[in-house]
Design a protein around this motif. Sequence first.
Motif, PDB file in Angstrom:
ATOM      1  N   VAL A 167      11.994   8.074   5.389  1.00 56.65           N
ATOM      2  CA  VAL A 167      11.878   6.885   5.861  1.00 56.65           C
ATOM      3  C   VAL A 167      10.760   6.476   6.953  1.00 56.65           C
ATOM      4  O   VAL A 167      10.653   5.419   7.500  1.00 56.65           O
ATOM      5  N   TRP A 168      10.328   7.657   7.434  1.00 52.95           N
ATOM      6  CA  TRP A 168       9.237   7.677   8.565  1.00 52.95           C
ATOM      7  C   TRP A 168       7.887   7.200   8.027  1.00 52.95           C
ATOM      8  O   TRP A 168       6.937   6.806   8.750  1.00 52.95           O
ATOM      9  N   LYS A 169       7.468   7.216   6.686  1.00 56.39           N
ATOM     10  CA  LYS A 169       6.319   6.838   6.056  1.00 56.39           C
ATOM     11  C   LYS A 169       6.646   6.580   4.510  1.00 56.39           C
ATOM     12  O   LYS A 169       7.393   6.815   3.996  1.00 56.39           O
ATOM     13  N   PRO A 170       5.515   5.744   3.976  1.00 56.18           N
ATOM     14  CA  PRO A 170       5.658   5.392   2.451  1.00 56.18           C
ATOM     15  C   PRO A 170       5.302   6.502   1.849  1.00 56.18           C
ATOM     16  O   PRO A 170       4.542   7.337   1.950  1.00 56.18           O
ATOM     17  N   GLN A 171       5.780   6.612   0.399  1.00 57.51           N
ATOM     18  CA  GLN A 171       5.698   7.364  -0.551  1.00 57.51           C
ATOM     19  C   GLN A 171       3.852   7.301  -0.823  1.00 57.51           C
ATOM     20  O   GLN A 171       3.267   8.351  -1.416  1.00 57.51           O
ATOM     21  N   SER A 172       3.392   6.364  -1.046  1.00 52.41           N
ATOM     22  CA  SER A 172       2.286   5.895  -1.281  1.00 52.41           C
ATOM     23  C   SER A 172       1.564   4.659  -0.922  1.00 52.41           C
ATOM     24  O   SER A 172       2.549   3.681  -0.326  1.00 52.41           O
ATOM     25  N   GLU A 173       0.471   4.562  -0.555  1.00 52.06           N
ATOM     26  CA  GLU A 173      -0.459   3.267   0.118  1.00 52.06           C
ATOM     27  C   GLU A 173      -1.632   3.032  -0.930  1.00 52.06           C
ATOM     28  O   GLU A 173      -2.381   3.871  -1.385  1.00 52.06           O
ATOM     29  N   THR A 174      -1.685   1.770  -1.591  1.00 55.37           N
ATOM     30  CA  THR A 174      -2.697   1.585  -2.430  1.00 55.37           C
ATOM     31  C   THR A 174      -3.479   0.315  -1.957  1.00 55.37           C
ATOM     32  O   THR A 174      -2.727  -0.579  -1.521  1.00 55.37           O
ATOM     33  N   GLN A 175      -4.569   0.235  -1.702  1.00 53.18           N
ATOM     34  CA  GLN A 175      -5.487  -0.691  -1.414  1.00 53.18           C
ATOM     35  C   GLN A 175      -5.604  -1.906  -2.480  1.00 53.18           C
ATOM     36  O   GLN A 175      -5.721  -1.520  -3.748  1.00 53.18           O
ATOM     37  N   SER A 176      -5.774  -3.246  -2.212  1.00 49.46           N
ATOM     38  CA  SER A 176      -5.850  -4.330  -3.151  1.00 49.46           C
ATOM     39  C   SER A 176      -7.137  -4.078  -3.811  1.00 49.46           C
ATOM     40  O   SER A 176      -8.371  -3.677  -3.435  1.00 49.46           O
ATOM     41  N   PRO A 177      -7.460  -4.162  -5.453  1.00 50.48           N
ATOM     42  CA  PRO A 177      -8.679  -3.769  -6.115  1.00 50.48           C
ATOM     43  C   PRO A 177      -9.642  -4.793  -5.461  1.00 50.48           C
ATOM     44  O   PRO A 177     -10.630  -4.569  -5.771  1.00 50.48           O
ATOM     45  N   TRP A 209      13.010  -5.133  -4.265  1.00 49.16           N
ATOM     46  CA  TRP A 209      13.481  -3.723  -4.802  1.00 49.16           C
ATOM     47  C   TRP A 209      13.084  -3.436  -5.933  1.00 49.16           C
ATOM     48  O   TRP A 209      13.199  -4.236  -6.782  1.00 49.16           O
ATOM     49  N   SER A 210      13.095  -2.268  -6.193  1.00 50.18           N
ATOM     50  CA  SER A 210      12.923  -1.551  -7.611  1.00 50.18           C
ATOM     51  C   SER A 210      14.312  -1.836  -8.363  1.00 50.18           C
ATOM     52  O   SER A 210      15.490  -1.869  -7.913  1.00 50.18           O
ATOM     53  N   PRO A 211      13.940  -2.402  -9.647  1.00 46.15           N
ATOM     54  CA  PRO A 211      15.321  -2.875 -10.564  1.00 46.15           C
ATOM     55  C   PRO A 211      15.770  -1.559 -11.283  1.00 46.15           C
ATOM     56  O   PRO A 211      17.012  -1.546 -11.852  1.00 46.15           O
ATOM     57  N   THR A 212      15.083  -0.362 -11.001  1.00 45.71           N
ATOM     58  CA  THR A 212      15.330   0.874 -11.877  1.00 45.71           C
ATOM     59  C   THR A 212      15.936   1.922 -10.916  1.00 45.71           C
ATOM     60  O   THR A 212      16.278   2.903 -11.293  1.00 45.71           O
ATOM     61  N   HIS A 213      15.376   1.971  -9.635  1.00 44.29           N
ATOM     62  CA  HIS A 213      15.681   2.946  -8.552  1.00 44.29           C
ATOM     63  C   HIS A 213      16.190   2.280  -7.300  1.00 44.29           C
ATOM     64  O   HIS A 213      15.516   1.699  -6.604  1.00 44.29           O
ATOM     65  N   SER A 214      17.444   2.636  -7.068  1.00 39.00           N
ATOM     66  CA  SER A 214      18.048   1.711  -5.669  1.00 39.00           C
ATOM     67  C   SER A 214      17.500   2.142  -4.440  1.00 39.00           C
ATOM     68  O   SER A 214      17.865   1.344  -3.626  1.00 39.00           O
ATOM     69  N   THR A 215      16.728   2.989  -4.429  1.00 39.82           N
ATOM     70  CA  THR A 215      16.171   3.469  -3.146  1.00 39.82           C
ATOM     71  C   THR A 215      14.625   3.481  -2.977  1.00 39.82           C
ATOM     72  O   THR A 215      14.211   3.764  -1.919  1.00 39.82           O
ATOM     73  N   ILE A 216      14.172   2.555  -3.976  1.00 38.88           N
ATOM     74  CA  ILE A 216      12.667   2.580  -3.833  1.00 38.88           C
ATOM     75  C   ILE A 216      12.403   0.952  -3.707  1.00 38.88           C
ATOM     76  O   ILE A 216      12.963   0.052  -4.192  1.00 38.88           O
ATOM     77  N   LEU A 217      11.527   0.772  -2.639  1.00 41.01           N
ATOM     78  CA  LEU A 217      11.177  -0.572  -2.362  1.00 41.01           C
ATOM     79  C   LEU A 217       9.695  -0.771  -2.220  1.00 41.01           C
ATOM     80  O   LEU A 217       8.714   0.104  -2.003  1.00 41.01           O
ATOM     81  N   ALA A 218       9.064  -1.841  -2.747  1.00 42.80           N
ATOM     82  CA  ALA A 218       7.698  -2.120  -2.481  1.00 42.80           C
ATOM     83  C   ALA A 218       7.416  -3.257  -1.263  1.00 42.80           C
ATOM     84  O   ALA A 218       8.218  -4.100  -1.160  1.00 42.80           O
ATOM     85  N   SER A 219       6.432  -3.060  -0.473  1.00 41.77           N
ATOM     86  CA  SER A 219       6.022  -4.077   0.408  1.00 41.77           C
ATOM     87  C   SER A 219       4.599  -4.262   0.387  1.00 41.77           C
ATOM     88  O   SER A 219       3.898  -3.175   0.231  1.00 41.77           O
ATOM     89  N   ILE A 220       4.165  -5.364   1.285  1.00 38.40           N
ATOM     90  CA  ILE A 220       2.715  -5.457   1.245  1.00 38.40           C
ATOM     91  C   ILE A 220       2.340  -6.099   2.868  1.00 38.40           C
ATOM     92  O   ILE A 220       3.213  -6.796   3.375  1.00 38.40           O
ATOM     93  N   LEU A 257      23.952   6.640  -5.349  1.00 39.78           N
ATOM     94  CA  LEU A 257      22.806   7.187  -4.659  1.00 39.78           C
ATOM     95  C   LEU A 257      22.465   6.316  -3.546  1.00 39.78           C
ATOM     96  O   LEU A 257      22.007   6.621  -2.427  1.00 39.78           O
ATOM     97  N   LEU A 258      22.484   4.999  -3.568  1.00 40.52           N
ATOM     98  CA  LEU A 258      22.037   3.930  -2.656  1.00 40.52           C
ATOM     99  C   LEU A 258      22.862   4.367  -1.272  1.00 40.52           C
ATOM    100  O   LEU A 258      22.111   4.691  -0.211  1.00 40.52           O
ATOM    101  N   PHE A 259      24.219   4.210  -1.330  1.00 41.88           N
ATOM    102  CA  PHE A 259      24.846   4.669  -0.211  1.00 41.88           C
ATOM    103  C   PHE A 259      24.759   6.175   0.464  1.00 41.88           C
ATOM    104  O   PHE A 259      24.806   6.185   1.641  1.00 41.88           O
ATOM    105  N   LEU A 273       4.595   1.800  -1.390  1.00 41.38           N
ATOM    106  CA  LEU A 273       5.737   2.155  -2.036  1.00 41.38           C
ATOM    107  C   LEU A 273       6.997   2.945  -0.936  1.00 41.38           C
ATOM    108  O   LEU A 273       6.339   4.095  -0.665  1.00 41.38           O
ATOM    109  N   TRP A 274       7.957   2.661  -1.098  1.00 41.09           N
ATOM    110  CA  TRP A 274       9.054   3.381  -0.083  1.00 41.09           C
ATOM    111  C   TRP A 274      10.064   3.937  -0.888  1.00 41.09           C
ATOM    112  O   TRP A 274      10.358   3.444  -2.022  1.00 41.09           O
ATOM    113  N   ASP A 275      10.601   5.197  -0.416  1.00 42.39           N
ATOM    114  CA  ASP A 275      11.752   5.712  -1.306  1.00 42.39           C
ATOM    115  C   ASP A 275      12.496   6.370  -0.043  1.00 42.39           C
ATOM    116  O   ASP A 275      12.102   7.442   0.186  1.00 42.39           O
TER     117      ASP A 275
END
Length: 412
Positions: free
Chosen positions: A324-334, A299-310, A378-380, A317-319
């Motif tokens: 809820v049907w797709k993430p906000q961004s997708e980043t590949q491992s460097p 969970w993001s410690p500053t945005h209650s609706t943002i999560l990161a997953s791998i 905001l979360l609820f 990055l989800w918000d």
Amino acid sequence: MASDEKQLCKLMKNPRFQEAVCVVERLLANNCFNEEQKRFRGLSDPDIFRDDIQYKYNLNLLWTFANNATKGRCVTSFEWNPTNQDLIAVGYGKFYFAETSTGMVMIWNIKNPVQPERVYNFLNPVTTLSFSTKDPNLLAIGFYNGHVLVLNITSRDINLIGENVPGFDAVWSVVWRPNIDQTKETEQICASFDDGRVIFYTIENTKDLQDGCSCGSSTLCLGTNEGVVHKCSTNYLNQHLDLFLAHDGPINDLKYSPFSQQIYATCGDDWHLRIWAEGISEPLHELFVTMMSVQAMDWSPTHSTILASIYGKTILLWDFQRKVWKPQSETQSPTGSRNTIVQFIESGRCLIVGDIDGNVHVFALEDMPFPAFFQENLLFDALEKSLTTNVALMEKLKKLRRSKLGDFDMSS
């Protein structure tokens, strides 16, 4: 060996000389990573009043903690020091069951991302580690063979403070927790094992970790390889308070929202990341991208609706306030390696990702939305808004919210 070489070897082993070399390395590294270090500390954040603000949820790589010694070693855990946020402890072990590997713990400093300041080698793979909050120089480490030990990291050599009698099952989690007994200003170590045991250890005058459990009330949730979440209490040592099936396979991660102890998320090998509420056995949301195991989330410690997953080589990055049907961004491992662990830093400005090849990547979060003033509301609100097609579940969530916030007009 010539006398000059003997003197040089003696000098290299001198603790004062080693500390001096460490300081020089920090100064040299600062020449290469000055801008990145400023970004990490929040000293060069983008102008919040600029005209071209866009919410893209981008990840910008600042640096990678890695050297020749970490190559090919799986990053199994890491944790920032609670007092000195420049220090991060990284544990290295194995990812696949059939692997044969030794263990290692490195203490890295953001002032020198090139070389670690402490290196501790072990015979068994490291699975988890955790810093003490009361004594931040103490580091608890769990191993694949069931060994739990506590190190004092002020020493460059292994300075053992305490250890348990190892069994045969891997330690998957170690957490320091306050001793509920008010007469003792100490902490306990809570360790969970592969066979389902949860043991509380205390550090005594001897170097043996003693089994013990405080008499006060404390609850904890545990995910299992069967996909079941168990809610347990130290008041009932041989039974659980509640359980429900959360995933059709092993649960890889379970974390509560930092803004509400009634909302938590789990991820597992059944390809899903799910958001739950206390007392409701039906998931509020199921976040899905592809048919690959979701290895970890945070969970993001500053945005209650943002999560990161791998999953695999991808960082998401989800918000769920926005979609809820797709993430906000997708980043590949460097490095193109499979990711194993993900975590936001305390300030929420950066994201840390480890992989199976010994790399710990530090990303800066770019083009993120501004934090809300009332994060729990905001979360609820976001959860309820996305449940408009499931009236029964939305009513359960509203009832839970009223029990938390009290009976008042939620629309005011």
